[in-house]
Design a protein around this motif. Sequence first.
Motif, short mmCIF file in Angstrom:
data_model
loop_
_atom_site.label_atom_id
_atom_site.label_comp_id
_atom_site.label_asym_id
_atom_site.label_seq_id
_atom_site.Cartn_x
_atom_site.Cartn_y
_atom_site.Cartn_z
N ASP A 183 32.38 33.97 44.88
CA ASP A 183 33.09 34.77 44.41
C ASP A 183 33.92 35.58 45.41
N ASP A 184 34.83 36.31 44.70
CA ASP A 184 35.66 37.35 45.78
C ASP A 184 34.81 38.54 46.08
N ILE B 201 28.07 40.05 43.48
CA ILE B 201 27.79 40.62 42.37
C ILE B 201 26.35 40.77 41.95
N ALA C 145 39.82 41.80 41.63
CA ALA C 145 39.48 40.43 41.18
C ALA C 145 38.07 40.18 40.35
N SER C 146 37.11 41.02 40.65
CA SER C 146 35.81 41.16 40.20
C SER C 146 35.90 42.11 38.82
N LEU D 238 34.20 39.41 36.98
CA LEU D 238 34.88 38.43 36.78
C LEU D 238 34.45 37.39 38.15
N ARG D 239 34.45 36.36 37.74
CA ARG D 239 34.01 35.31 38.83
C ARG D 239 35.12 34.15 38.93
N ARG D 240 34.89 33.42 39.94
CA ARG D 240 35.76 32.24 40.20
C ARG D 240 35.40 31.00 39.16
N ARG D 241 34.19 31.01 38.83
CA ARG D 241 33.70 30.02 38.03
C ARG D 241 34.08 30.37 36.62
N MET E 296 40.41 35.59 40.65
CA MET E 296 40.22 35.73 42.11
C MET E 296 41.54 36.45 42.48
N ASP E 297 41.71 36.88 43.59
CA ASP E 297 42.93 37.51 44.19
C ASP E 297 43.56 36.47 45.07
N ARG F 207 40.35 26.59 45.21
CA ARG F 207 39.30 27.05 45.46
C ARG F 207 38.62 27.55 44.00
N LEU G 99 37.54 24.21 42.14
CA LEU G 99 36.44 23.82 42.76
C LEU G 99 35.13 24.38 42.19
N GLU G 100 35.20 25.98 42.04
CA GLU G 100 34.09 26.64 41.70
C GLU G 100 33.77 26.35 39.96
#
Lengths: 283, 283
Positions: free
Chosen positions: A21-22, A25, B72-73, B140-143, B190-191, B202, B205-206
């Motif tokens: 992740d960015d 966490i 972004a998180s 917040l996460r990418r997945r 994400m940013d 990305r 992908l996550e």
Amino acid sequence: MTELELVRWIRSQPGVAGIGDDCAILPGTRAGEELILKADQFIEDIHFRRTVYSAGQAGAAALARSLSDLAASGATPRWCLLSLALPGGLDGSWTKGFFRGLLNLARAHRLKLVGGDLARAGRIYADVVVAGVAPRGKALRRRGASADDGIFVSGVLGSAAVALRRSRAWIPSPRLALGRALRNRATSCMDLSDGLSIDLHRLCLESGVSAVVDRPLPVASGATLDDALHGGEDYELLFTAASAPPSHRGLSITRIGTIVRGRAGEVTFFGHKLLPLGYDHFR
Amino acid sequence: MTELELVRWIRSQPGVAGIGDDCAILPGTRAGEELILKADQFIEDIHFRRTVYSAGQAGAAALARSLSDLAASGATPRWCLLSLALPGGLDGSWTKGFFRGLLNLARAHRLKLVGGDLARAGRIYADVVVAGVAPRGKALRRRGASADDGIFVSGVLGSAAVALRRSRAWIPSPRLALGRALRNRATSCMDLSDGLSIDLHRLCLESGVSAVVDRPLPVASGATLDDALHGGEDYELLFTAASAPPSHRGLSITRIGTIVRGRAGEVTFFGHKLLPLGYDHFR
């Protein structure tokens, strides 16, 4: 190896958690704990040479320096982040070796690599961020030393100067167990990163006291008095306390002097004024 | 200016807290909070040129990039650490200007500079570590993106590429307020640090999904489609959600497509396969 490939490889290594992740966490601190943070740089041709340090030794040394600061604060390490900038021509195996060296030491001290940043640069540049915890109000600080406290150092002094002179890699041992044991004993503490003369000066400045060093220093084998006084990078703990045992888990502890009232930051060494000749990056 | 003098000056600045010990000793997280950590590098001649960025702009940009990751998180910033390596010939006023730029932005976002590390290097090297908090389970996460979610971006894309082409300094605005607002709305976030094409790849992908971009991108004035697709450093937020308002506190939000089931990481752009051509430091 592209950045995506390298990140995929890093995530597959033992001791790595939650990358992707960015931000990292993390569960945070528990009730009654303080959060302890430190960043420490490890730069090619400033802090190490690639001809002297293997990749794995460089990775271990980079983390060890940051962990030494946690030790000096009496903190228990939990997490680390690695910011790493690498030259274009560097072999992928060097990069993996660096990570392996760092992660082996991280596992030994039970902390996880949880994030960081990758970039390109002309030389190898590492910044290791460590995060730990200590019971509220128990973290060790540089201020707090007061008149009549004894001044103590762990281990021996000058080892790093000897290694440097002999062109040998130097991986300090972060004194984490001793740091934790000092939480309820030391009145002030720091690690010896830039040399006893300048570091004791800094501790006395923060505490608003003077120091009298009037007992023999524990000089490392092969080291000179000058190495022990002014050589940096030993990463032993320097602390003040009413008293201390002669050793802790096999690590020697030596009383070298006494805190006295006086001008803040002044240090005398067997009657002579000791100038802070240790390492100042900007002098 | 010696290191001791610089540290003394830093400690006298507004927005600085608690510097003087080996580590930053912080109150930790509160019950129900998670700790969010990120480090981001800002390196001379890689990320910025001294002929283009004033010292203050460089300091602000260095912090803004790290804050964007907290945004972004969905995190609220609390603290930052700065690791800074400086060339020997650098004027002390440059260093102070860098700190002032960083601290002005830190005060605007109510975070404190609590530590870091100083060293010497051939070029200016900054690594900014930010620490923030988010309610437990809400970061917040990418997945998390799933089929039928809308794909959204904040602001406009390509601004950084335009600034780079015109040799102008570029200080991104970290979208912290939007990130916090998205905690209960976005399924992933994400940013945009390396360009939409690689960053959306990305995120997919996550999340184990594909993306279909089939709506016009919000292209910045003066920017090309290529800038908007592949230009890095815009630091707008890219997120997925069932829906989103057209703006948040004056910042536009544009739906650009939809998440679909398919091969993890695959992105199509108006029927064409979009290659992840954004910035990869190691390609």
